[in-house]
Each structure stands twice: as structure tokens, then as C-alpha cells.
Design a protein around this motif. Structure first.
Motif, PDB file in Angstrom:
ATOM      1  N   ARG A   1     104.947 144.355  11.778  1.00  0.00           N
ATOM      2  CA  ARG A   1     105.963 145.574  11.824  1.00  0.00           C
ATOM      3  C   ARG A   1     107.321 144.912  12.624  1.00  0.00           C
ATOM      4  O   ARG A   1     108.400 145.596  12.741  1.00  0.00           O
ATOM      5  N   LEU A   2     106.919 144.090  13.506  1.00  0.00           N
ATOM      6  CA  LEU A   2     108.087 143.487  14.565  1.00  0.00           C
ATOM      7  C   LEU A   2     109.411 143.219  13.798  1.00  0.00           C
ATOM      8  O   LEU A   2     110.199 143.716  14.443  1.00  0.00           O
ATOM      9  N   PRO A   3     109.393 142.488  12.804  1.00  0.00           N
ATOM     10  CA  PRO A   3     110.655 142.239  11.865  1.00  0.00           C
ATOM     11  C   PRO A   3     111.472 143.378  11.694  1.00  0.00           C
ATOM     12  O   PRO A   3     112.967 143.563  11.493  1.00  0.00           O
TER      13      PRO A   3
ATOM     14  N   LEU B   1     111.996 132.714  24.084  1.00  0.00           N
ATOM     15  CA  LEU B   1     112.192 133.323  23.060  1.00  0.00           C
ATOM     16  C   LEU B   1     112.032 132.612  21.897  1.00  0.00           C
ATOM     17  O   LEU B   1     112.593 131.268  22.119  1.00  0.00           O
ATOM     18  N   SER B   2     111.754 132.788  20.944  1.00  0.00           N
ATOM     19  CA  SER B   2     111.972 131.934  19.403  1.00  0.00           C
ATOM     20  C   SER B   2     112.547 132.935  18.183  1.00  0.00           C
ATOM     21  O   SER B   2     112.221 134.043  18.041  1.00  0.00           O
ATOM     22  N   TYR B   3     113.676 132.314  17.860  1.00  0.00           N
ATOM     23  CA  TYR B   3     114.422 133.057  16.930  1.00  0.00           C
ATOM     24  C   TYR B   3     114.685 132.014  15.637  1.00  0.00           C
ATOM     25  O   TYR B   3     115.184 130.918  15.652  1.00  0.00           O
ATOM     26  N   GLY B   4     113.850 132.490  14.505  1.00  0.00           N
ATOM     27  CA  GLY B   4     114.201 131.464  13.316  1.00  0.00           C
ATOM     28  C   GLY B   4     113.946 130.190  13.188  1.00  0.00           C
ATOM     29  O   GLY B   4     114.379 129.190  12.885  1.00  0.00           O
ATOM     30  N   GLY B   5     112.897 129.952  14.098  1.00  0.00           N
ATOM     31  CA  GLY B   5     112.501 128.347  14.341  1.00  0.00           C
ATOM     32  C   GLY B   5     112.944 127.801  15.812  1.00  0.00           C
ATOM     33  O   GLY B   5     112.866 126.670  16.176  1.00  0.00           O
TER      34      GLY B   5
ATOM     35  N   CYS C   1     113.493 143.602  15.438  1.00  0.00           N
ATOM     36  CA  CYS C   1     114.135 142.518  15.896  1.00  0.00           C
ATOM     37  C   CYS C   1     114.141 141.425  15.013  1.00  0.00           C
ATOM     38  O   CYS C   1     113.103 141.284  14.466  1.00  0.00           O
ATOM     39  N   GLY C   2     114.758 140.251  15.593  1.00  0.00           N
ATOM     40  CA  GLY C   2     114.601 138.910  14.762  1.00  0.00           C
ATOM     41  C   GLY C   2     113.901 138.011  15.283  1.00  0.00           C
ATOM     42  O   GLY C   2     113.804 136.630  14.954  1.00  0.00           O
ATOM     43  N   ARG C   3     112.918 138.251  16.192  1.00  0.00           N
ATOM     44  CA  ARG C   3     111.925 137.207  16.790  1.00  0.00           C
ATOM     45  C   ARG C   3     110.992 136.547  15.698  1.00  0.00           C
ATOM     46  O   ARG C   3     110.820 137.427  14.881  1.00  0.00           O
ATOM     47  N   ASP C   4     110.295 135.741  16.174  1.00  0.00           N
ATOM     48  CA  ASP C   4     109.373 134.769  15.044  1.00  0.00           C
ATOM     49  C   ASP C   4     108.128 135.688  15.534  1.00  0.00           C
ATOM     50  O   ASP C   4     107.581 135.172  16.541  1.00  0.00           O
TER      51      ASP C   4
ATOM     52  N   ALA D   1     104.687 142.932  22.719  1.00  0.00           N
ATOM     53  CA  ALA D   1     105.350 144.105  23.638  1.00  0.00           C
ATOM     54  C   ALA D   1     106.491 144.105  24.427  1.00  0.00           C
ATOM     55  O   ALA D   1     107.579 144.840  24.303  1.00  0.00           O
ATOM     56  N   ARG D   2     106.643 142.749  25.095  1.00  0.00           N
ATOM     57  CA  ARG D   2     108.063 142.479  25.578  1.00  0.00           C
ATOM     58  C   ARG D   2     109.050 142.330  24.882  1.00  0.00           C
ATOM     59  O   ARG D   2     110.179 142.841  25.030  1.00  0.00           O
ATOM     60  N   ALA D   3     109.038 141.771  23.445  1.00  0.00           N
ATOM     61  CA  ALA D   3     110.293 142.037  22.660  1.00  0.00           C
ATOM     62  C   ALA D   3     110.487 143.396  22.196  1.00  0.00           C
ATOM     63  O   ALA D   3     111.763 143.666  22.169  1.00  0.00           O
ATOM     64  N   VAL D   4     109.408 144.207  22.099  1.00  0.00           N
ATOM     65  CA  VAL D   4     109.616 145.505  21.736  1.00  0.00           C
ATOM     66  C   VAL D   4     110.647 146.104  22.910  1.00  0.00           C
ATOM     67  O   VAL D   4     111.584 146.932  22.615  1.00  0.00           O
ATOM     68  N   VAL D   5     110.306 146.033  24.236  1.00  0.00           N
ATOM     69  CA  VAL D   5     111.053 146.755  25.288  1.00  0.00           C
ATOM     70  C   VAL D   5     112.241 146.233  25.216  1.00  0.00           C
ATOM     71  O   VAL D   5     113.363 146.868  25.757  1.00  0.00           O
TER      72      VAL D   5
END
Length: 321
Positions: free
Chosen positions: A120-122, A259-263, A125-128, A138-142
Motif C-alpha cells: 500500500r505504501l507506493p 531513505l531509499s528512493y528508486g534504488g 510516497c515514492g519510497r522503496d 510507519a516513519r515514511a507514512v508520518v
């Protein structure tokens, strides 16, 4: 009816519509704009800042111009003007969808279903997601709730108060272009430069208002101010920094870090690291962030409508003195 009342009534109706209806699954005006912007990109793309600036001008200018034309078409009808402002506000704000997606991830984490949360996370937001454990999700969602409160709600209301329907449409266009081409991938590093810089400029006032309102509406105003002052400038984004830092302080948690975005791995500074605790899955942190986001959105409506009425009063007084 005066323009400031048209905005106040229309924006309130639009926010209420967003609360009751959320975003449609099909036929959303922002999605239609995204398809149009993609078509323009296919014609204009060159690995050059100038062509990217032209893309930004055509798309954002076109959206604002359509808003201006629509406003002029109904300017003699107060009811139609309010309805147009309400429709534009509903189209450009995304507070309810933001809350729904964040809460969906939170419920999956509460149930211990980390794979469902990753799936569901994508939407948010765009995190891996595969690079994150339950607490990382949870941190990425906040963090996403904090940043998108400014991007998806408050910033739009600010520009709606400044420029009416063209301001609402133009701000959402700029924000959407930044999401599409404003990132630093090899393809868009130069082409997306203008969209990214314009988004920084357009988002500046909304981000500061979001930080102020999060400080006022959160559970720890002193902590929010402390985190904002100490850590906001360390964030790589000039607008996400104040918003995420104030949310972190208001909620009493730590945000930022690896953080990790697109590798691509980024090591961002920790926000509210001295006083906050880590965000934990199943701790209710996501729902607390969602509730704070909702309060900030409604307070922003009051602040923007009130500021517009105040400016008119000052101008009127200056003319009669």
C-alpha cells in the motif's frame, strides 16, 4: 458578492466535499492534467533546462489560464463563482485521500501484516517499500502525511486566497509537474529543474503556514518550535524541512534518517532527534499524524479566509483615510 467571500464560502464547500467524497477513482482533473503534461513532455523533452522551463510554462500557465477563463465566465453570478471555487478546491486538495491511504497502511501495520503495508505504501510516497521494516514504513507514512499536508492542502488554500481559482489550479499544476519531472534522475536532472525550482517557490508560504499551524494544533507547541528552529534548515528541501520538523516536534517523534528512493539511498538529517522517540509501527503514531493533518487543513482555511478579509479591510481603510 465580494471576492474574499466567494473564496471563503467556496473553499469551505470544497474542503467539505473533499471530506465527504475524497478523490474519484476515475476521471480526476489532476490525473487529466498529468496526462496532458505527459503529452507535452513527449513533444518538448530535451536534456536541457530551457526546454524544461518551456514545458513548465506551457503546462502551469495553461492550467492557471483555464482557471482565469472559467472565473471570468461566471464573474457576474455570485452563486456560480462560489460553485466554481468549491469545485476547484475539491479538485486540487487531497486531504481525505491522504488520510485514507495513511490510515490503510497504519491498519495493516496494526494487524502485523507488513507485506500488505508494503504493497500500500507506493500509493502514498515514492519510497522503496522492500527496503523498509515495519517501523521504517510507519516513519515514511508520518513524513509523507506531514509533507503532503502542505503540498496537498495548505499550499493550495494559500494560493487560492491570493489568486482565486487561477491560484488553486496553478499551484496544483506546479506541484504535479514537480512530482512528474522535478526529481534528480538522469532524465530529468536538467529538464525538470524549472519545475522543481518553481515548486519550491510556490510551496514556500504554504509550508511556513503549515509549520505554524502544526505548532499551534499539536500536542507539544514548545517541542514543535524547538525542532523547527534547530532542524528545519538541515533538511535538503527548503519546504519539507519546516513542515516535517514541526510535525516531529508536535508529535514527539524523530523523523528523517536513511531513505531509499528508486534504488538510490539518501542519508538525511534526523529531525527532533534530541527530544523525540522513534516512530513505531502499531503505536498510533500514524493516526496521530493524520488527526494533526486534518486539524491543520481546517485551520489553514480559517487563516487564509481571515487573512483575505483582513487585507480587504486594510485596503478599504487606506482608501477612505
Amino acid at each position: 458578492m465580494r471576492a474574499e467571500r466567494v473564496f471563503a464560502y467556496g473553499a469551505a464547500a470544497g474542503l467539505l466535499g473533499d471530506l465527504l467524497l475524497g478523490d474519484p477513482r476515475r476521471g480526476h482533473p489532476v490525473a487529466a492534467f498529468g496526462r496532458a503534461a505527459g503529452a507535452v513532455e513527449r513533444v518538448l523533452w530535451r536534456d536541457h533546462r530551457g526546454w524544461g522551463a518551456l514545458h513548465t510554462a506551457v503546462c502551469a500557465g495553461g492550467a492557471a489560464s483555464l482557471g482565469l477563463a472559467a472565473g471570468r465566465a461566471v464573474r457576474h453570478s455570485p452563486a456560480a463563482s462560489v460553485a466554481l471555487t468549491a469545485a476547484a478546491t475539491w479538485a486540487v486538495v487531497g486531504g481525505t485521500s491522504l488520510a485514507r491511504e495513511a490510515s490503510a497502511v497504519g491498519r495493516a501495520l496494526e494487524a502485523g501484516d507488513v507485506e500488505a503495508a508494503r504493497a500500500r505504501l507506493p500509493h502514498l510516497c515514492g519510497r522503496d517499500p522492500q527496503a523498509l521494516d515495519a517501523d521504517g514504513i510507519a516513519r515514511a507514512v508520518v513524513e509523507s502525511v506531514a509533507e503532503n499536508t502542505s503540498d496537498a492542502v495548505v499550499g493550495a488554500l494559500v494560493w487560492g486566497a491570493v489568486a482565486g481559482v487561477p491560484g488553486l489550479a496553478g499551484f496544483r499544476a506546479v506541484n504535479t509537474l514537480d512530482a512528474m519531472v522535478g526529481h534528480k534522475s538522469p532524465k530529468y536532472r536538467r529538464y525538470g529543474w524549472a519545475s522543481a525550482r518553481l515548486d519550491d517557490l510556490a510551496g514556500w508560504p504554504g509550508a511556513r503556514l503549515t509549520a505554524v499551524l502544526a505548532t499551534a494544533a499539536g500536542g507539544d507547541p514548545r517541542g514543535a518550535v524547538r525542532a523547527w528552529r534547530a532542524d528545519a534548515a538541515r533538511h535538503p528541501s527548503p519546504n519539507a524541512g519546516p513542515v516535517e520538523a514541526s510535525f516531529a516536534g508536535a508529535l514527539g517523534v524523530r523523523l528523517g534518517g536513511t531513505l531509499s528512493y528508486g534504488g538510490r539511498v539518501e542519508h538525511r538529517p534526523v529531525l527532533n532527534g534530541a527530544a523525540g522517540r522513534p516512530v513505531r509501527a502499531g503505536s498510533g503514531d500514524i493516526e496521530r499524524a493524520v488527526r494533526l493533518s486534518r486539524r491543520v487543513g481546517w485551520l489553514a482555511l480559517g487563516a487564509c479566509a481571515g487573512a483575505r478579509l483582513l487585507v480587504r479591510g486594510v485596503v478599504k481603510k487606506g482608501r477612505t483615510s
